[in-house]
Design an enzyme around this catalytic site. Sequence first.
Site, PDB file in Angstrom:
ATOM      1  N   GLN A  48      74.925   7.017  70.374  1.00 27.91           N
ATOM      2  CA  GLN A  48      75.342   7.806  71.528  1.00 27.91           C
ATOM      3  C   GLN A  48      75.865   6.948  72.679  1.00 27.91           C
ATOM      4  O   GLN A  48      76.936   7.173  73.217  1.00 27.91           O
ATOM      5  CB  GLN A  48      74.158   8.630  72.050  1.00 27.91           C
ATOM      6  CG  GLN A  48      73.666   9.688  71.108  1.00 27.91           C
ATOM      7  CD  GLN A  48      72.438  10.387  71.678  1.00 27.91           C
ATOM      8  OE1 GLN A  48      72.012  10.124  72.793  1.00 27.91           O
ATOM      9  NE2 GLN A  48      71.863  11.262  70.892  1.00 27.91           N
ATOM     10  N   GLU A 117      73.624  -0.171  80.920  1.00 25.94           N
ATOM     11  CA  GLU A 117      72.410   0.144  80.188  1.00 25.94           C
ATOM     12  C   GLU A 117      71.388  -0.964  80.402  1.00 25.94           C
ATOM     13  O   GLU A 117      71.663  -1.983  81.048  1.00 25.94           O
ATOM     14  CB  GLU A 117      72.715   0.346  78.702  1.00 25.94           C
ATOM     15  CG  GLU A 117      73.606   1.559  78.446  1.00 25.94           C
ATOM     16  CD  GLU A 117      73.852   1.823  76.981  1.00 25.94           C
ATOM     17  OE1 GLU A 117      73.318   1.083  76.136  1.00 25.94           O
ATOM     18  OE2 GLU A 117      74.580   2.779  76.672  1.00 25.94           O
ATOM     19  N   HIS A 232      63.339   2.372  69.401  1.00 25.19           N
ATOM     20  CA  HIS A 232      63.947   2.914  70.616  1.00 25.19           C
ATOM     21  C   HIS A 232      62.872   3.646  71.416  1.00 25.19           C
ATOM     22  O   HIS A 232      62.081   4.398  70.850  1.00 25.19           O
ATOM     23  CB  HIS A 232      65.093   3.867  70.268  1.00 25.19           C
ATOM     24  CG  HIS A 232      66.033   4.092  71.399  1.00 25.19           C
ATOM     25  ND1 HIS A 232      65.698   4.874  72.486  1.00 25.19           N
ATOM     26  CD2 HIS A 232      67.293   3.639  71.638  1.00 25.19           C
ATOM     27  CE1 HIS A 232      66.722   4.895  73.334  1.00 25.19           C
ATOM     28  NE2 HIS A 232      67.699   4.153  72.845  1.00 25.19           N
ATOM     29  N   ARG A 279      64.401  -3.163  75.625  1.00 26.66           N
ATOM     30  CA  ARG A 279      63.902  -2.036  74.839  1.00 26.66           C
ATOM     31  C   ARG A 279      62.491  -2.238  74.286  1.00 26.66           C
ATOM     32  O   ARG A 279      61.695  -1.305  74.228  1.00 26.66           O
ATOM     33  CB  ARG A 279      64.855  -1.758  73.661  1.00 26.66           C
ATOM     34  CG  ARG A 279      66.062  -0.965  74.069  1.00 26.66           C
ATOM     35  CD  ARG A 279      66.904  -0.621  72.868  1.00 26.66           C
ATOM     36  NE  ARG A 279      68.068   0.153  73.280  1.00 26.66           N
ATOM     37  CZ  ARG A 279      69.061   0.481  72.465  1.00 26.66           C
ATOM     38  NH1 ARG A 279      69.035   0.097  71.217  1.00 26.66           N
ATOM     39  NH2 ARG A 279      70.071   1.199  72.912  1.00 26.66           N
ATOM     40  N   HIS A 340      64.672   2.384  65.214  1.00 31.39           N
ATOM     41  CA  HIS A 340      66.055   2.647  65.604  1.00 31.39           C
ATOM     42  C   HIS A 340      67.062   1.658  65.026  1.00 31.39           C
ATOM     43  O   HIS A 340      68.131   2.048  64.566  1.00 31.39           O
ATOM     44  CB  HIS A 340      66.142   2.623  67.133  1.00 31.39           C
ATOM     45  CG  HIS A 340      67.509   2.881  67.671  1.00 31.39           C
ATOM     46  ND1 HIS A 340      68.173   4.069  67.456  1.00 31.39           N
ATOM     47  CD2 HIS A 340      68.337   2.112  68.444  1.00 31.39           C
ATOM     48  CE1 HIS A 340      69.357   4.024  68.060  1.00 31.39           C
ATOM     49  NE2 HIS A 340      69.492   2.852  68.655  1.00 31.39           N
ATOM     50  N   ARG A 375      67.601  -6.582  70.165  1.00 29.89           N
ATOM     51  CA  ARG A 375      69.011  -6.274  70.427  1.00 29.89           C
ATOM     52  C   ARG A 375      69.243  -5.760  71.839  1.00 29.89           C
ATOM     53  O   ARG A 375      68.540  -4.874  72.314  1.00 29.89           O
ATOM     54  CB  ARG A 375      69.521  -5.235  69.424  1.00 29.89           C
ATOM     55  CG  ARG A 375      70.953  -4.789  69.674  1.00 29.89           C
ATOM     56  CD  ARG A 375      71.445  -3.911  68.562  1.00 29.89           C
ATOM     57  NE  ARG A 375      70.818  -2.607  68.549  1.00 29.89           N
ATOM     58  CZ  ARG A 375      71.244  -1.544  69.243  1.00 29.89           C
ATOM     59  NH1 ARG A 375      72.299  -1.660  70.035  1.00 29.89           N
ATOM     60  NH2 ARG A 375      70.646  -0.376  69.143  1.00 29.89           N
TER      61      ARG A 375
END
Length: 526
Positions: A48, A117, A232, A279, A340, A375
């Site tokens: 997304q 982000e 995630h 994350r 994720h 990541r």
Amino acid sequence: MKYSNYSTVIIGGGIAGLYASLKISEKNGEVLLITKSDLGESNSYYAQGGMVAVLKDNKSDSVESHVSDTIKAGAGLSELNTVKFISENSDTVVKDLLKFGVEFDRDEEGRFTLTKEAAHSVRRILHAGGDATGREMEIALCKAVKENKNIKIYENTTAVDLLVENNTCGGVIILKDNEYETIYSNNVIIASGGIGQLYKYTTNPKGATGDGIALCYRAGAALQDLEFVQFHPTALAFDDEENRFLISEAVRGEGAKLCDESGHEFMSEYHEKRELAPRDIVARANFSEMKKNNTAHVYLNATVIGKEKLLKRFPNIAKKCSTHGIDITKDFIPVAPAAHYFMGGVKTNIKGETSVKNLYAIGEAASTGLHGANRLASNSLLECVVCAYSVSENLKNSTPIEKAYPLIKHYENQTTNSSVNVKSLKSDLQDLMWTGAGIYRSEQSLNIAKEGLNKISKEFNREDFCNTKEEYELRNMLIVSKLIVDSALNRKESRGAHYRLDYLNTSEKCQHSIISKNKGEYSFVK
């Protein structure tokens, strides 16, 4: 058994496989693209948030800044030269994607709209369709592939084994329409995606069963950093499908806050960057709050963004939440961590080359050294397209050699095995991996998972030949699950997404874990 040959065979129909097939077909003639579902169904489709791009006309950004952010998120395991190469080529690849019909959202003046982000220093994330970047890219590339006469497509086809002799790949055996086919090729590219379905809760579609990684392992290729599974922090906490719907990182990037049922915002207790922390930290924070309060989820408060902006920027999230009676402009969104992305995979260089000659890997199935131990958000789509571009530039065209590989006779002469309850065994595996090799690990939890996986293997009783696509998936899931568990046991420290309750400190010695099959067994390379 059928026989055929192609200059290049690509296994996987996500963005990496689609883009690679388009680029290779421009130079190397006919390409065979194999996907085990319908074309377009992949992890990429569900991405997304967006795709990182260090654009030359974005004066607030630079390669140096993106490299710094990536390496910091990677917790010491990102490879500098790989990160630089991928960052430096992002502008070129974005412009090239436009030629194949890929478009990204733009403002009224025609400039790309960029978002920010978690753990990024500046706005550098391209997006499409508001919050449907992967879907929009996939749709455009699928259309271009279908219109390309040099690309042959095998849908609903399972790759079951690679043909390898003297550490050189010469093709692949596939299962299509209940019939095996041997395909000879001197260029076999694995672009099969990730491993999310190994876990009880995941944002990945049902096809993400680690197939390409298992194939490469069986072929003797070196694998890297398999203990690093990214969870995630914010998946929609409803189990109405085989995967959980992703609530994009970009929602927090636009200002949404994590909170409990009463509205208490808790991220300041875990990290100075709060919702925009890396994350792994946010996922563990959410998981800790859930355990502390004995709840199945926490909440994301997106109402602070503002109704008009929220609905324009995240139309698909709003639509999905509404099916569960949630108005994201007024209500908190129930979210929980879910598997994720896989930072580990088949060890490759920036050309996609593996340790086996003529065998390549790109996308999530590969471990290039970009992501390290954790990541950075939206780097995955960038890695897919840059590495697909790179492998196409470096691929050599040659005529396949048709040999009598012993493996071919193995599949010709097999008889049907007795059936097993794949669905039940798969569910047991997913439970074991979630509780034993999930967000928190320990020697005890990992050994319990290992013992349980061995029991499933005995009941399944398949090492090579299987009856169905679903059985081959379970075979591959077992292979990769065991490798993840053993890699996690082997890394006696906490680093990035790998968090050991019995080894909380991060070692000063920073090294990749590399594992490969050797004479029927596997071992870690020192």
